[in-house]
Design an enzyme around this catalytic site. Structure first.
Site, short mmCIF file in Angstrom:
data_model
loop_
_atom_site.label_atom_id
_atom_site.label_comp_id
_atom_site.label_asym_id
_atom_site.label_seq_id
_atom_site.Cartn_x
_atom_site.Cartn_y
_atom_site.Cartn_z
N LYS A 157 0.88 -1.18 0.00
CA LYS A 157 0.00 0.00 0.00
C LYS A 157 0.91 1.23 0.00
O LYS A 157 1.18 1.82 1.05
CB LYS A 157 -0.90 -0.06 1.24
CG LYS A 157 -2.27 0.52 1.03
CD LYS A 157 -3.19 0.18 2.18
CE LYS A 157 -4.23 1.24 2.41
NZ LYS A 157 -5.14 1.51 1.32
N1 PMP Z 1 -7.55 -2.36 -2.84
C1 PMP Z 1 -7.01 -1.15 -2.67
C2 PMP Z 1 -6.25 -0.52 -3.79
C3 PMP Z 1 -7.18 -0.48 -1.44
O1 PMP Z 1 -6.65 0.75 -1.27
C4 PMP Z 1 -7.93 -1.10 -0.41
C5 PMP Z 1 -8.16 -0.39 0.89
N2 PMP Z 1 -7.08 -0.56 1.78
C6 PMP Z 1 -8.44 -2.39 -0.63
C7 PMP Z 1 -8.24 -2.98 -1.85
C8 PMP Z 1 -9.16 -3.13 0.45
O2 PMP Z 1 -8.26 -3.51 1.47
P1 PMP Z 1 -8.71 -3.63 2.99
O3 PMP Z 1 -9.88 -4.53 3.03
O4 PMP Z 1 -7.53 -4.18 3.69
O5 PMP Z 1 -9.03 -2.24 3.44
#
Ligand code: PMP
Length: 307
Positions: A157
Site C-alpha cells: 500500500k
Molecule cells: N484495494 C485497494 C487498492 C485499497 O486501497 C484497499 C483499501 N485498503 C483495498 C483494496 C481493500 O483492502 P482492505 O480490506 O484491507 O481495506
C-alpha cells in the site's frame, strides 16, 4: 472532514497542529511512503470502540515498508498499542478511521529508497460511509489499468501508487458512475479503485487471485472466512474475465472504507435482478455485526480501545 485533534508524530502523541513535515521531505516529493487504513467501530451496547484486525493491518503495513527498504524495529503489536493510545487520546465515542503512514522522512533530493530515515505517523478521524450508494452502486470498467507488481508493487500500500486509484476514481465519478472496476494489463478484473471485488456466478463466489495485482485486503480475507464458515460457501480465487462481470448474478466490493458494498449495475447493465442480491445482503449484515462485536466467534478480530 473534521481535522484530527492529535497525531502520533516522531515518537509521541502531539497536538495535530504540531505534526508537520517540510516541503523537501522525500515522501512528499517522490511518494516514498506506505500507509494503512483501519476502522474502529463504536458499540453503544458495550460503550466500547473496537479496532478491526489491527495486527493484520499492521503486518501488511510493515510488509509494505519492507518492500520500500524501510528499517524499523516496530512490531505489529507495538503499532497496535500506539493506535489504541491515539484513539483513547481522541476519546472517540463514534466510528473512526485510523491512518498510519511509514514515510521516508529525510529532507533530501535524490530518488532512491535506501539510506534514508524512516518515520511513523498516525492520525484518526470520525468516519461514516465511504460510498453514498453502498447498497446499489453503479460501476464502470476503467480505461486505466491497475498498477503491476513489477512496476509499483500492487500488494504493497504505497502512497505514490494511489495516483493510479485516484485517476480511476475521478474519471469514473466525472462520467457519472459511483465506482470503477479496473483490469490488469492482460485484461482480467483486478479490483476497484480502493476495494477488492467479488462476483457470484452459478452459485459460486469468485474473487481475483492475489497474483492479479490486487491489494491483499483484510476485509477480503475476513469476508472469505465468513462466506466459508457462516454460509458454507468457500470463495474460489481465480482470474475473472471482463464479460463475466456483465453476466454474473451479484457483485460486491470489500474494503476498510467500503466495508461490503453492493454493485448492482455495470456500464448500464443490471447485475442479476438489478437489486442487491441475497449473498451480498447476508455477508453485509454478518460483517456489520461482526465488526461491532456481536459474534463471539470473531471477537478475536477486534481490539477494544477502552479498558
Ligand atoms: N484495494 C485497494 C487498492 C485499497 O486501497 C484497499 C483499501 N485498503 C483495498 C483494496 C481493500 O483492502 P482492505 O480490506 O484491507 O481495506
Amino acid at each position: 472532514m473534521a481535522l484530527p485533534k492529535y497525531a502520533f508524530f516522531e515518537g509521541k502523541i502531539v497536538p495535530y497542529s504540531e505534526a508537520r513535515i517540510g516541503v523537501a521531505t522525500h515522501a512528499f516529493n517522490y511518494g516514498t511512503a506506505a500507509f494503512g487504513g483501519l476502522r474502529a467501530y463504536w458499540s453503544d451496547e458495550e460503550e466500547q470502540l473496537f479496532l478491526f484486525r489491527p495486527l493484520e493491518h499492521f503486518t501488511r503495513l510493515l510488509n509494505s515498508a519492507k518492500i520500500l527498504a524501510a528499517e524499523f524495529s516496530y512490531t505489529p503489536a507495538d503499532l497496535t498499542a500506539i493506535a489504541v493510545d491515539l484513539l483513547r487520546t481522541e476519546n472517540f465515542r463514534e466510528n473512526a478511521y485510523l491512518r498510519p503512514i511509514i514515510y521516508k522522512a529525510d529532507e533530501k533530493i535524490g530518488v532512491k529508497l535506501h539510506g534514508l530515515r524512516d518515520e511513523l505517523t498516525m492520525f484518526s478521524v470520525p468516519f461514516g460511509k465511504y460510498l453514498a450508494n453502498d447498497t446499489g452502486a453503479h460501476a464502470t470498467i476503467s480505461s486505466w489499468r491497475r498498477i503491476d507488481d513489477n512496476m509499483i508493487p500492487a500488494r504493497a500500500k504505497i502512497n505514490g501508487a494511489y495516483v493510479n486509484s485516484a485517476l480511476i476514481k475521478t474519471d469514473a465519478q466525472r462520467a457519472g458512475f459511483d465506482e470503477a472496476l479496473v483490469l490488469t494489463e492482460d485484461g482480467h478484473i483486478s479490483e476497484g479503485s480502493a476495494m477488492n471485488v467479488f462476483v457470484v456466478r452459478n452459485g459460486q463466489i469468485l474473487t481475483p487471485p492475489i497474483t492479479d495485482n490486487i491489494l491483499e485486503g483484510i476485509t477480503r480475507r475476513s469476508v472469505m472466512e465468513l462466506a466459508a464458515q457462516e454460509l458454507g460457501m468457500p470463495v474460489i480465487e481465480r482470474s475473472i474475465d471482463r464479460t463475466e462481470i456483465y453476466l454474473c448474478d451479484e457483485i460486491f466490493m470489500t474494503g476498510t472504507a467500503a466495508q461490503v458494498t453492493a454493485v448492482t449495475k455495470v456500464d448500464y447493465r443490471p447485475i442479476g435482478s438489478g437489486e442487491m442480491g441475497p449473498i451480498t445482503t447476508r455477508l453485509r449484515e454478518l460483517f456489520n455485526r461482526v465488526v461491532r462485536g456481536k459474534h463471539p466467534e470473531y471477537r478475536h478480530w477486534l481490539t477494544p480501545v477502552y479498558e
